[in-house]
Design a protein around this motif. Structure first.
Motif, PDB file in Angstrom:
ATOM      1  N   GLU A  73       0.826  -1.206   0.000  1.00  0.00           N
ATOM      2  CA  GLU A  73       0.000   0.000   0.000  1.00  0.00           C
ATOM      3  C   GLU A  73       0.862   1.258   0.000  1.00  0.00           C
ATOM      4  O   GLU A  73       0.527   2.246  -0.666  1.00  0.00           O
ATOM      5  CB  GLU A  73      -0.972  -0.021   1.186  1.00  0.00           C
ATOM      6  N   VAL A  74       1.981   1.247   0.724  1.00  0.00           N
ATOM      7  CA  VAL A  74       2.894   2.398   0.673  1.00  0.00           C
ATOM      8  C   VAL A  74       3.438   2.582  -0.742  1.00  0.00           C
ATOM      9  O   VAL A  74       3.549   3.709  -1.234  1.00  0.00           O
ATOM     10  CB  VAL A  74       4.043   2.227   1.683  1.00  0.00           C
ATOM     11  N   ALA A  75       3.774   1.475  -1.395  1.00  0.00           N
ATOM     12  CA  ALA A  75       4.272   1.572  -2.772  1.00  0.00           C
ATOM     13  C   ALA A  75       3.203   2.140  -3.699  1.00  0.00           C
ATOM     14  O   ALA A  75       3.497   2.950  -4.591  1.00  0.00           O
ATOM     15  CB  ALA A  75       4.716   0.192  -3.260  1.00  0.00           C
ATOM     16  N   SER A  76       1.950   1.743  -3.493  1.00  0.00           N
ATOM     17  CA  SER A  76       0.861   2.260  -4.319  1.00  0.00           C
ATOM     18  C   SER A  76       0.681   3.754  -4.087  1.00  0.00           C
ATOM     19  O   SER A  76       0.606   4.543  -5.048  1.00  0.00           O
ATOM     20  CB  SER A  76      -0.439   1.519  -3.989  1.00  0.00           C
ATOM     21  N   ILE A  77       0.646   4.166  -2.826  1.00  0.00           N
ATOM     22  CA  ILE A  77       0.451   5.589  -2.518  1.00  0.00           C
ATOM     23  C   ILE A  77       1.616   6.418  -3.050  1.00  0.00           C
ATOM     24  O   ILE A  77       1.426   7.497  -3.619  1.00  0.00           O
ATOM     25  CB  ILE A  77       0.276   5.777  -0.997  1.00  0.00           C
ATOM     26  N   GLU A 128      11.265   1.226  -5.335  1.00  0.00           N
ATOM     27  CA  GLU A 128      12.311   0.278  -5.737  1.00  0.00           C
ATOM     28  C   GLU A 128      12.942  -0.385  -4.514  1.00  0.00           C
ATOM     29  O   GLU A 128      13.144  -1.602  -4.490  1.00  0.00           O
ATOM     30  CB  GLU A 128      13.378   1.020  -6.541  1.00  0.00           C
ATOM     31  N   ARG A 129      13.260   0.406  -3.494  1.00  0.00           N
ATOM     32  CA  ARG A 129      13.974  -0.118  -2.322  1.00  0.00           C
ATOM     33  C   ARG A 129      13.164  -1.129  -1.537  1.00  0.00           C
ATOM     34  O   ARG A 129      13.716  -2.099  -1.009  1.00  0.00           O
ATOM     35  CB  ARG A 129      14.381   1.048  -1.395  1.00  0.00           C
ATOM     36  N   ILE A 130      11.843  -0.933  -1.448  1.00  0.00           N
ATOM     37  CA  ILE A 130      11.030  -1.868  -0.667  1.00  0.00           C
ATOM     38  C   ILE A 130      10.546  -3.048  -1.509  1.00  0.00           C
ATOM     39  O   ILE A 130       9.813  -3.914  -1.022  1.00  0.00           O
ATOM     40  CB  ILE A 130       9.843  -1.161   0.014  1.00  0.00           C
ATOM     41  N   GLY A 131      10.976  -3.088  -2.766  1.00  0.00           N
ATOM     42  CA  GLY A 131      10.758  -4.270  -3.595  1.00  0.00           C
ATOM     43  C   GLY A 131       9.343  -4.468  -4.090  1.00  0.00           C
ATOM     44  O   GLY A 131       8.858  -5.603  -4.167  1.00  0.00           O
ATOM     45  N   CYS A 132       8.679  -3.370  -4.458  1.00  0.00           N
ATOM     46  CA  CYS A 132       7.297  -3.450  -4.942  1.00  0.00           C
ATOM     47  C   CYS A 132       7.194  -2.894  -6.360  1.00  0.00           C
ATOM     48  O   CYS A 132       8.058  -2.135  -6.795  1.00  0.00           O
ATOM     49  CB  CYS A 132       6.366  -2.656  -4.027  1.00  0.00           C
ATOM     50  N   PRO A 133       6.126  -3.235  -7.062  1.00  0.00           N
ATOM     51  CA  PRO A 133       5.883  -2.597  -8.364  1.00  0.00           C
ATOM     52  C   PRO A 133       5.510  -1.128  -8.166  1.00  0.00           C
ATOM     53  O   PRO A 133       5.007  -0.740  -7.115  1.00  0.00           O
ATOM     54  CB  PRO A 133       4.693  -3.378  -8.931  1.00  0.00           C
TER      55      PRO A 133
END
Length: 299
Positions: A73-77, A128-133
């Protein structure tokens, strides 16, 4: 005489913001340790800000799955924030294009664009760092977004900037003070909050000035454009693909999130300050009421 005073006030504000930018700005490439390890077990958002918190689906999820959902969810936001900041830069460049570049107002707008370039890079590095799309908005919203810099102008333009910035600001202020959230996420939030405070001041004053000059015939369009843009931005924050990424049924989880009173309250809470301001200046009302309600920013 009144117009001269308003221009002078705008220049004074821009001068203060330029000085603040010179005194207190960050370079995420230097000021964030991107090589620092992520902390095992720590969440990426406060637990009660996850979109499924409080639902039956949440109760069935394992602790590890809940942490993973917060990561996605952080990656999406962040990626939706990046998308909107790119639109914001286009809108600001449109404003600067016809402005006198020797004014402090135009120079601060250019400074804000430079800030947003760094923020966009920072959000991209975080994802990128947290490994998400880099989820970003759904394809139809991304296509619609291309139109906004063309049709956006006046107080609705700056109002839409404020909705995106102030909703994120309130979520990030809470998260950056929460010791249960990953240090990397907290640092990204801290930089964004400190620098966006200047952008908010700039945009709020532009909304007030714009509302003083628009005609009664323009007001319905301004209200509609702001409400519609805000609805698409807010409804895009959590891309439904995040649910599939953590092993949930995408459509079932998406429906659960949209109907979740806790998530709706999170959105209302995150936007209550900016909604109060926009209502006070006259930008909340028909024909935009339905879109505001669909965004969850208005009950």
């Amino acid at each position: 005489m009144t117009r001269t005073v308003k221009v002078a006030d705008r220049e004074k504000t821009a001068e203060r913001l330029l000085n603040s930018s010179a005194d207190r700005s960050y370079d995420p490439e230097v000021d964030i340790d991107w090589s620092a390890p992520l902390v095992e077990g720590l969440r990426y958002t406060p637990e009660h800000r996850c979109s499924l918190y409080g639902t039956a689906l949440w109760d069935r999820m394992s602790p590890e799955q809940r942490v993973d959902l917060s990561r996605h969810e952080v990656a999406s936001i962040a990626s939706v924030g990046l998308w909107f900041e790119i639109l914001l830069m286009q809108m600001l460049l449109k404003e600067v294009y016809g402005a006198d570049p020797t004014t402090r107002h135009a120079q601060y707008a250019l400074t804000e664009i430079a800030d947003e370039c760094r923020h966009s890079t920072m959000f991209a590095r975080l994802v990128e760092r947290i490994g998400c799309p880099a989820y970003g908005p759904r394809p139809h919203t991304r296509r619609l977004g291309k139109v906004l810099p063309v049709i956006g102008y006046g107080p609705a333009l700056y109002g839409s900037i404020l909705v995106a910035e102030e909703v994120l600001d309130r979520l990030q202020r809470e998260a950056m003070a929460d010791g249960s959230v990953q240090p990397l996420v907290r640092m990204v939030n801290r930089i964004h909050v400190l620098e966006e405070a200047r952008h908010v001041r700039f945009a709020r004053e532009e909304v007030v000035r714009g509302m003083a000059t628009i005609t009664r015939k323009e007001l319905p369009y301004q209200r509609w454009l702001l409400a519609t843009t805000s609805m698409f931005v807010i409804r895009s924050l959590i891309n439904p693909e995040v649910y599939a990424a953590v092993g949930l049924d995408r459509d079932e989880a998406h429906r659960a999130a949209l109907g979740n009173p806790h998530w709706r309250e999170t959105i209302r809470w995150s936007g209550e300050r900016i909604m109060g301001f926009l209502d006070e200046v006259g930008l909340v009302g028909k024909p935009g009421t339905r879109a505001w309600r669909r965004s969850f920013l208005l009950g």
